[in-house]
Design a protein around this motif. Structure first.
Motif, PDB file in Angstrom:
ATOM      1  N   ILE A 150       0.878  -1.168   0.000  1.00  0.00           N
ATOM      2  CA  ILE A 150       0.000   0.000   0.000  1.00  0.00           C
ATOM      3  C   ILE A 150       0.914   1.216   0.000  1.00  0.00           C
ATOM      4  O   ILE A 150       1.483   1.576   1.034  1.00  0.00           O
ATOM      5  N   VAL A 178      -2.012   1.397  -4.382  1.00  0.00           N
ATOM      6  CA  VAL A 178      -1.363   0.092  -4.292  1.00  0.00           C
ATOM      7  C   VAL A 178      -0.265   0.006  -5.352  1.00  0.00           C
ATOM      8  O   VAL A 178      -0.467   0.402  -6.503  1.00  0.00           O
ATOM      9  N   TYR A 200      -3.542  -8.312  -7.567  1.00  0.00           N
ATOM     10  CA  TYR A 200      -3.729  -8.103  -6.124  1.00  0.00           C
ATOM     11  C   TYR A 200      -5.201  -7.809  -5.827  1.00  0.00           C
ATOM     12  O   TYR A 200      -5.993  -7.529  -6.720  1.00  0.00           O
ATOM     13  N   VAL A 237      -7.526  -5.711  -2.559  1.00  0.00           N
ATOM     14  CA  VAL A 237      -7.560  -4.969  -1.311  1.00  0.00           C
ATOM     15  C   VAL A 237      -8.925  -5.213  -0.685  1.00  0.00           C
ATOM     16  O   VAL A 237      -9.961  -5.018  -1.337  1.00  0.00           O
ATOM     17  N   ALA A 280      -3.964  -5.428   1.757  1.00  0.00           N
ATOM     18  CA  ALA A 280      -3.558  -5.679   0.377  1.00  0.00           C
ATOM     19  C   ALA A 280      -2.837  -7.007   0.316  1.00  0.00           C
ATOM     20  O   ALA A 280      -1.950  -7.277   1.134  1.00  0.00           O
TER      21      ALA A 280
END
Lengths: 174, 362
Positions: free
Chosen positions: A47, A74, A80, A82, A170
């Protein structure tokens, strides 16, 4: 007495040439030396910009109360996600050091507004104690979203000081 | 020794050197530098890459087979902020919801992350180790290594307070060696209306009824009952943890105006045998034009347990099950050969008697 002459035959001549070639090769500079460098790139998610550490809704009015929750950015080199989760199902009464009984009727909502990069961000209508996906990305671009918190106040909600804790996580996408 | 012999000796010597020099490759000095992301002694400082901020943990995904009695995994936590920071490091078990979202709850039995706190200067790296022993008989462990920077806390006297925490996670998918029960179960196939005219999003819910994580692969073939194929949807999804159910997306499909009913053949690759098994799921809709069409097997949901190959589930691969037919064939051949060799040895050991007359001793 004369010294005998050394007769150089064809085979001796070939050997002589081979020997001289070897000497010349040894006299030349050594072959170039090489250094092999290897590296391993692991997946990484961070992050890079964290949302506001604290958000105050002030003295709330009946209806929707909005507050900016800052920007979440990010940086990743892989896909990814979050997620967001709250420690309470809804904002709960707080006496300054511990939660008390009594919570607001409507859960807190988290709404991503602006975004940069290429994230896929989804509003969370009711933040609760089960993690929900806020945004996803491929990691190809640096992604960010601007967040807004919304708390709806009903006339049936009792007066008092309320609190909740939101945790953003994250992680690589599975 | 006369001059001729000296010349011959010198020529022979240099020729030998020439031959040796040609035979032996030039000595190339090499050195390899491997920069593994798990290396780090806490003293190495790397200038933060331009534009990269925050705290990171590397690798962010650790999928490996571990020795259950001696787990030892290495990570690196990096501070890419322009200021020093303290971080907390914790280990929590993974849970997975229907849309694949990961949640982190409960301590991980038998494993700990050390150190629990780190003080990192700007640009500094530090190692973190996850170690311990899994409980006996555990086939797999799924956890998140959570790294959370310390941040300012909300003053308690502020009304309407919302405190915010941020953290990064490294996901651990740990399995133990050996055969484990594996199975996937199709729970439902759904056609959900979208904004488009008679366009539906195809999805299927799969449950992992095995003991280890899977990456399901499959298709949904939509056909008219007793009629032609109308469309094939490729199910896309990631990791499915054991015990969890996950909805896999199959993209969109547009139904023709005349289509009122469809049947869905959901073909999933069996994780144990790698065969593709197809489960036919008929459908109905109270309002064919509106949907959503929820396709469910006749008679209710398919059986749980992973051993049912009929009404919507399949599985296998546990201990003692799922032995390939080739193994049985090989064993049969081996037994036959052994029997033949034994018989041959027996026959050749004793010569065959042809005389039928009285014994000489009689």
């Amino acid at each position: 007495m004369t010294r005998p002459r050394v007769a150089v035959t064809g085979s001796r001549l070939a050997l002589l040439v081979a020997g001289l070639t070897a000497v010349a090769a040894l006299a030349l500079p050594a072959a170039a030396q090489t250094t092999t460098v290897t590296g391993l790139v692991g997946t990484s998610v961070s992050i890079s910009t964290a949302p506001s550490t604290a958000v105050s809704l002030g003295t709330m009015a009946l209806g929707a109360n909005l507050a900016s929750a800052g920007t979440l950015a990010v940086a990743a080199n892989a896909a990814y996600t979050v997620t967001a989760v709250a420690d309470q199902a809804a904002m709960t009464k707080w006496d300054g050091s511990a939660y008390q009984s009594g919570a607001l009727t409507t859960p807190l909502a988290l709404v991503p507004t602006l975004s940069t990069g290429a994230p896929v961000a989804s509003p969370i209508a009711a933040l609760g104690t089960t993690a929900q996906t806020l945004m996803t990305g491929t990691g190809i671009t640096s992604d960010s979203v601007t967040l807004q918190l919304q708390q709806t106040l009903l006339s049936s909600d009792p007066t008092g000081t309320y609190r909740t804790v939101i945790t953003y996580t994250a992680a690589p996408a599975l | 020794m006369n001059a001729g012999r000296w010349v011959r000796a010198a020529v022979s010597f240099t020729a030998t050197v020439a031959l040796l020099g040609a035979a032996v490759p030039a000595a190339a000095q090499t050195s390899s530098v491997v920069a593994a992301p798990s290396a780090g002694d806490g003293r190495l400082s790397v200038a933060a890459a331009e534009g990269v901020r925050g705290v990171s943990v590397t690798p962010a995904l650790m999928e490996t087979v571990v020795n259950p009695r001696a787990v030892s995994l290495h990570f690196v936590v990096a501070n890419n902020e322009p200021f020093a920071i303290d971080v907390n490091v914790t280990l929590q078990q993974l849970q997975q919801s229907l849309d694949g979202t990961l949640d982190y709850r409960d301590n991980v039995p038998g494993l700990i992350a050390e150190p629990a706190t780190l003080s990192l200067a700007s640009g500094a790296h530090a190692p973190v180790r996850v170690h311990g022993a899994l409980p006996a008989g555990t086939p797999a462990m799924y956890a998140g290594l959570l790294v959370e920077p310390h941040r300012a806390r909300l003053a308690s006297h502020i009304a309407g307070g919302i405190q915010v925490r941020t953290r990064v996670a490294s996901v651990l998918l740990l399995t133990t060696a050996g055969r484990h029960a594996r199975g996937l179960q199709v729970q439902d196939v759904t056609l959900t209306p979208t904004d488009g005219e008679r366009t539906f999003r195809v999805s299927a819910v799969l449950r992992n009824v095995g003991a280890v994580h899977e990456r399901p692969q499959g298709t949904v073939t939509l056909s008219e009952p007793g009629g032609p194929v109308l469309g094939v949807a490729q199910l896309r999804g990631g990791v499915l943890l054991p015990g969890a159910a996950r909805r896999l997306d199959g993209g969109t499909w547009t139904a023709a105006p005349a289509t009122e009913r469809v049947v869905a053949d959901t073909a999933i690759t069996d994780p144990a045998t790698h065969d593709t098994r197809s489960i036919r799921v008929p459908t109905w809709s109270d309002d064919a034009a509106r949907g959503p069409w929820a396709l469910r097997p006749n008679g209710g949901l398919p059986m749980l347990g992973g051993q049912d190959y009929g009404a919507g589930g399949f599985g296998g691969g546990g201990v003692g099950g799922g032995v390939p037919w080739l193994v049985w064939l090989a064993l049969a051949l081996l037994l036959a050969m052994t029997a033949a060799l034994t018989e041959y040895a027996r026959r050749t050991r004793r010569p065959h008697r042809t005389s039928t007359g009285p014994h000489p001793a009689c």
